[in-house]
Design a protein around this motif. Structure first.
Motif: not given
Length: 273
Positions: A116-139
């Motif tokens: 089979a060969l398939s062709v599609g199209a899609a739309a997305s709603a995006v909710f980006s929420d990267p978390r802050d990092l407690a152990d990252a350098p403080s500078t």
């Protein structure tokens, strides 16, 4: 790349994987579509590994480009869930949750008994929420916290997948490969370094991500249950812009870009009814 910046970038990527702040957006469906009136539902896990080149410029520029990479590329591990339905006439539609987005798609297959060969199209709603990092350098790198802050962004995206696939008798084994490209836009707020006054100021930012690549997948099982795996590889091009409050001084705006590859493995258990 300065050693401190390299260490900070690796810390961001590692911590994202351990806190489930991202994840890939796999298809996890074969090239053949479901028959009319049939549905499938599945759940699993997706991951995303991001590899991008060194950035240039002052420390604040490095930190800003780290932030837009985290928002747009979302390295990490996340749950995946999807439901699909056959519409008849070799058409199929689906809805998927992929950790940071909700994706709706439709596709048309041109199928024989085994290929089979398939062709599609899609739309997305995006909710980006990267978390802050407690152990990252403080500078602090200029006005931006070293982790990019507890940034929040929303947006939308579009993608077009093309798949070619094969299946055995009774669909015990299925395999597919193809190409996929798309674009995504995000807008949000980037909290800045803590100030004496409260609340802390923030910069407005936006990113645009273009991507294209290939994927391979396979599924094995006896109806109605299948186990599916997939690997997506894509080249990513991300550009971003941040506007800072006037009281925080110059520059009032920063522009940045990130380019590189992502690897997105995924696996799921899928039931067909």
């Amino acid at each position: 790349m300065p050693e401190g910046h390299r260490v900070r970038s690796l810390a961001v990527v590692f911590a994202c994987f351990t806190t489930s702040c991202g994840g890939g957006a796999p298809l996890l469906h074969p090239a053949h579509v479901l028959p009319s009136g049939h549905v499938s539902a599945g759940a699993g896990v997706s991951g995303q590994f991001a590899f991008h080149g060194p950035t240039s410029g002052p420390p604040e520029q490095h930190t800003f480009e780290d932030a837009i990479a985290r928002a747009a590329l979302s390295p990490g591990i996340a749950p995946w869930a999807s439901a699909r339905a056959g519409l008849g006439g070799q058409f199929e539609a689906g809805l998927a949750y992929t950790g940071r987005s909700v994706r709706a798609d439709a596709r048309r297959a041109f199928a024989g008994d085994s290929t089979a060969l398939s062709v599609g199209a899609a739309a997305s709603a995006v909710f980006s929420d990267p978390r802050d990092l407690a152990d990252a350098p403080s500078t602090t790198s200029g006005r931006i916290p070293p982790t990019g802050g507890d940034l929040h962004a929303t947006g939308y995206g579009f993608d077009v997948p093309i798949l070619f696939g094969w299946r055995s008798t009774a669909s015990v084994v299925q395999a597919w490969a193809g190409a996929r490209g798309g674009v995504e836009r995000l807008d949000g707020d980037l909290p800045l370094a803590p100030a004496r006054e409260a609340p802390a100021p923030s910069a407005t930012f936006s990113t645009t991500r273009w991507y294209g690549g290939g994927l391979v997948g396979a599924a094995v099982g006896l109806s109605p249950v299948l186990v599916a795996v997939e690997l997506d590889v894509a080249y990513q091009s991300v550009s971003g812009r941040a506007s800072f409050p006037a009281e925080l001084g110059d520059p009032a705006r920063r522009d940045g870009s990130v380019h590189g590859l992502t690897l997105a493995p995924a696996g799921a258990i899928i039931g067909k009814f």
